[in-house]
Motif scaffolding. Structure first.
Motif, PDB file in Angstrom:
ATOM      1  N   ASP A 188      47.368  30.016  41.509  1.00  9.78           N
ATOM      2  CA  ASP A 188      46.817  30.161  42.856  1.00  9.78           C
ATOM      3  C   ASP A 188      47.416  31.568  43.485  1.00  9.78           C
ATOM      4  N   GLU A 189      48.737  31.666  43.458  1.00 14.66           N
ATOM      5  CA  GLU A 189      49.235  32.697  44.132  1.00 14.66           C
ATOM      6  C   GLU A 189      48.568  33.804  43.509  1.00 14.66           C
ATOM      7  N   MET A 190      48.514  34.183  42.240  1.00 16.69           N
ATOM      8  CA  MET A 190      48.186  35.233  41.468  1.00 16.69           C
ATOM      9  C   MET A 190      46.675  35.629  41.746  1.00 16.69           C
ATOM     10  N   ARG A 191      45.795  34.418  42.015  1.00 20.47           N
ATOM     11  CA  ARG A 191      44.362  34.786  42.373  1.00 20.47           C
ATOM     12  C   ARG A 191      44.357  35.287  43.786  1.00 20.47           C
ATOM     13  N   LYS A 192      44.987  34.978  44.781  1.00 18.84           N
ATOM     14  CA  LYS A 192      45.154  35.532  46.044  1.00 18.84           C
ATOM     15  C   LYS A 192      45.693  36.924  46.024  1.00 18.84           C
ATOM     16  N   TRP A 193      46.585  37.287  45.078  1.00 19.06           N
ATOM     17  CA  TRP A 193      46.901  38.848  44.880  1.00 19.06           C
ATOM     18  C   TRP A 193      45.833  39.607  44.415  1.00 19.06           C
ATOM     19  N   SER A 194      45.542  39.159  43.143  1.00 19.27           N
ATOM     20  CA  SER A 194      44.442  39.880  42.343  1.00 19.27           C
ATOM     21  C   SER A 194      43.024  39.771  42.797  1.00 19.27           C
ATOM     22  N   SER A 195      42.844  39.149  43.874  1.00 19.94           N
ATOM     23  CA  SER A 195      41.513  39.392  44.542  1.00 19.94           C
ATOM     24  C   SER A 195      41.313  40.467  44.993  1.00 19.94           C
ATOM     25  N   ASN A 196      42.264  41.370  45.459  1.00 19.44           N
ATOM     26  CA  ASN A 196      42.294  42.720  45.986  1.00 19.44           C
ATOM     27  C   ASN A 196      42.466  43.881  44.811  1.00 19.44           C
ATOM     28  N   SER A 197      42.205  43.477  43.401  1.00 20.99           N
ATOM     29  CA  SER A 197      42.409  44.267  42.464  1.00 20.99           C
ATOM     30  C   SER A 197      41.124  44.702  41.850  1.00 20.99           C
ATOM     31  N   PRO A 198      40.993  45.998  41.383  1.00 20.35           N
ATOM     32  CA  PRO A 198      39.658  46.492  40.853  1.00 20.35           C
ATOM     33  C   PRO A 198      39.293  45.664  39.415  1.00 20.35           C
ATOM     34  N   HIS A 199      40.411  45.096  39.003  1.00 18.56           N
ATOM     35  CA  HIS A 199      40.265  44.130  37.666  1.00 18.56           C
ATOM     36  C   HIS A 199      40.311  42.621  37.852  1.00 18.56           C
ATOM     37  N   ALA A 200      39.840  42.410  39.217  1.00 20.69           N
ATOM     38  CA  ALA A 200      40.022  41.002  39.662  1.00 20.69           C
ATOM     39  C   ALA A 200      39.197  39.769  38.622  1.00 20.69           C
ATOM     40  N   GLU A 201      38.029  40.375  38.157  1.00 25.22           N
ATOM     41  CA  GLU A 201      37.288  39.516  37.134  1.00 25.22           C
ATOM     42  C   GLU A 201      38.118  39.227  36.076  1.00 25.22           C
ATOM     43  N   GLU A 202      38.459  40.258  35.541  1.00 24.63           N
ATOM     44  CA  GLU A 202      39.326  39.976  33.853  1.00 24.63           C
ATOM     45  C   GLU A 202      40.589  39.397  34.124  1.00 24.63           C
ATOM     46  N   ILE A 203      41.348  39.608  35.235  1.00 16.14           N
ATOM     47  CA  ILE A 203      42.510  38.876  35.745  1.00 16.14           C
ATOM     48  C   ILE A 203      42.315  37.456  35.786  1.00 16.14           C
ATOM     49  N   SER A 204      40.981  37.142  36.438  1.00 16.27           N
ATOM     50  CA  SER A 204      40.880  35.651  36.881  1.00 16.27           C
ATOM     51  C   SER A 204      40.544  34.944  35.518  1.00 16.27           C
ATOM     52  N   ARG A 205      39.833  35.654  34.611  1.00 16.46           N
ATOM     53  CA  ARG A 205      39.625  35.051  33.248  1.00 16.46           C
ATOM     54  C   ARG A 205      40.894  34.661  32.505  1.00 16.46           C
ATOM     55  N   VAL A 206      41.787  35.613  32.328  1.00 16.46           N
ATOM     56  CA  VAL A 206      43.035  35.472  31.620  1.00 16.46           C
ATOM     57  C   VAL A 206      43.556  34.280  32.314  1.00 16.46           C
ATOM     58  N   LEU A 207      43.574  34.249  33.697  1.00 13.74           N
ATOM     59  CA  LEU A 207      44.427  33.076  34.409  1.00 13.74           C
ATOM     60  C   LEU A 207      43.981  31.721  34.162  1.00 13.74           C
ATOM     61  N   ASP A 208      42.559  31.615  33.722  1.00 10.70           N
ATOM     62  CA  ASP A 208      41.948  30.433  33.433  1.00 10.70           C
ATOM     63  C   ASP A 208      42.321  30.033  32.159  1.00 10.70           C
ATOM     64  N   LYS A 209      42.751  30.806  31.246  1.00 17.69           N
ATOM     65  CA  LYS A 209      43.295  30.238  30.057  1.00 17.69           C
ATOM     66  C   LYS A 209      44.673  30.070  30.009  1.00 17.69           C
TER      67      LYS A 209
END
Length: 549
Positions: A512-533
């Protein structure tokens, strides 16, 4: 803990030969045919202790007692020192496995120690000899200095925290001059506490001048006598006695800083606090609590975080309008939110934001306040604002290592900018003594993760685990890196290990915390996919690695 009384005076400062390396404890230096490296004071202390009984096991309790005689050390700090000692010998001198771990017991030095092999000239077998030895004065910056720990006159030692604060403050204020090169106070404290001669301290720290100060209090009046010593000529360059009422303490500090700067070189003008802050009334109780909180950061964890918060709350109750205390407390509260060390995140976040806003309104150009604003913005997922504040800090205070590390981390997050990694590495290289040194490896590993460099992230995560062995976050970050590499069995093991430092839901809160930070990243979509795993793995039974497509 105090700056002045935190080292074992029984340590031998004899030079040693270990695995064809010349160890010079007074200079904090290790030299071999491969090169020279400098280590932080506590790392050298660990080597000195281990060298007393080479190839014999020292228990962790014995080492902690010798390295931290005032009982402020712990297992996590000792693990960090062992890591840094191994790294120094391996990276620079190609000596591996010098410090051996005895599981559940302690460490030993797996080498012989030869004191006789060190010649009077300090020559190293196989090392090239310079044709001509240049004079020391030619090698030194004319604007380099260190502030020795302030010494309290008298037997009561009632003002040790105040002396710690003066030492820190003078070092920090002098370092804000772009012309001055100021050594870290932790290194001078180590050498001074072991009664190393002035000339040796200057040589170890590679500085030209030493600032030596004594402090005394009579009734409500403080007296500080300051001397500036030229280490090359070993002469007193300048001295002055300052006397003022305790309430004018801040103004007195600024006067000392400007006088020292002028004595070093008339063209140097050190930045200082605004008149509004300098002439505030000084409260000893509040000041001592702030210094005690800073001391506690050397052994950071959930318990010390609560102690730091309590000390700063008490300090603010004494000085409710002090912007620097507000800034310090805001930073601690924001870190408590991110680390999940607060029962009411919304209320804690609101209080941190209010305190930092009030600090900025009172001191909008103070580097410490700006750094606090940048860190709070970082913790609360506003990287653009954080970068703005932290960039201003570095312009005002170029040696602010923590501000530089956080700035680099945010640049990697927001812009996938690899130059941010260099800022983090530079901070690690220049300030290994810093209380937040352990966290910088966590910044570095997540910076790699935000930029989708999973191969570089994995060893960085393991580095972070070594530095902060009792912290769950680097283990969750390791699971994230391993998921990105497709190594799901190992990722599951890392998650399970992280749960042992938190609870069953720790991975959920981490994601949950990493999603909040990575929502500002240009790679947000890929990050979210790996965090789902990572979430899927956390919810699975041991040995089960069923993942969504």
């Amino acid at each position: 803990m105090t700056i002045n009384e935190n080292f074992d005076r029984s340590l031998s400062f004899d030079r040693l030969m270990i695995k064809s390396c010349l160890v010079e404890p007074a200079a904090l230096k290790i030299q071999s045919q491969y090169g020279v490296c400098t280590v932080e004071p506590k790392v050298m202390a660990m080597l000195q202790v281990l060298a007393e009984r080479p190839q014999e096991t020292w228990t962790r309790a014995e080492l902690i007692e010798r390295i931290w005689p005032q009982s402020d050390g712990g297992d996590e700090s000792l693990t960090r020192l062992a890591y840094l000692l191994r790294k120094a010998f391996a990276d620079t001198h190609q000596v591996h496995d010098l410090v051996k771990t005895v599981p559940k017991q302690g460490y030993y030095l797996s080498a012989t120690v030869d004191r006789e092999a060190v010649s009077q000239a300090g020559e190293i077998p196989g090392a090239a000899r310079p044709a001509v030895m240049p004079s020391r004065a030619q090698d030194l910056s004319p604007f380099s200095l260190c502030v020795l720990p302030v010494t309290e006159i008298g037997d009561t030692k009632a003002y040790t925290l105040l002396c710690d604060g003066i030492t820190r403050d003078l070092s920090a204020l002098l370092s804000r001059s772009s012309a001055l090169e100021v050594a870290a106070p932790s290194s001078t404290a180590y050498l001074a506490a072991n009664r190393v001669a002035f000339s040796k301290i200057a040589q170890a720290l590679n500085v030209r001048y030493l600032v030596n100060s004594t402090f005394s209090v009579f009734e409500d009046e403080i007296t500080i006598r300051v001397e500036l010593v030229d280490s090359v000529s070993e002469r007193l360059v300048w001295s002055k006695k300052y006397t003022a009422g305790m309430k004018r303490f801040y103004a007195l500090q600024d006067e000392i800083v400007l006088d020292i700067s002028t004595a070093v070189a008339s063209k140097v003008k050190a930045s200082h606090r605004t008149d509004e802050f300098s002439f505030r009334e000084f409260s000893l109780g509040a000041y001592e609590r702030v210094q005690q909180a800073k001391n506690l950061r050397a052994n950071y964890g959930p318990a010390t975080a609560r102690q730091i918060e309590a000390l700063l709350v008490d300090a603010l109750a004494i000085e409710p309008d002090n912007p620097l205390i507000k800034a310090e407390l805001a930073v601690q509260l924001s870190q408590n939110v991110v680390s999940k060390w607060t029962d009411d995140e919304d209320a804690t976040r609101a209080l941190a934001n209010r305190l930092v806003a009030e600090a900025l309104a009172a001191q909008p150009n103070d580097p410490d306040v700006l750094a606090a604003a940048g860190i709070v913005s970082t913790m609360f997922h506003d990287p653009d604002t954080a970068i703005g504040y932290l960039d201003r800090v570095i312009r005002l205070d170029p040696i602010s290592a923590h501000a530089a590390a956080v700035l680099g981390w945010q640049q990697c997050l927001r812009h996938a900018d690899p130059t941010g990694l260099e800022k983090i590495r530079t901070s690690e290289m220049r300030a290994p003594h810093h209380p937040r040194f352990g966290l910088w490896a966590t910044y570095r590993c997540t910076a790699h993760l935000f930029m989708l460099d999973y191969e570089a992230a994995e060893p960085a995560c393991r580095d972070a685990i070594i530095r902060t062995p009792n912290y769950y976050q680097p283990r969750c970050s390791l699971a994230w890196a391993l998921c990105g590499l497709g190594q799901y069995v190992d990722a599951k093991a890392a998650i399970d290990e992280a749960k042992s430092f938190g609870d069953e839901d720790i991975a959920i809160r981490f994601v949950d915390e990493m999603r909040k930070w990575s929502s500002n990243s240009p790679h947000a979509e890929e990050i979210s996919r790996v965090l789902d795993k990572l979430l899927d793995l956390s919810a699975s039974e041991p040995g089960v690695t069923l993942l969504r497509a």
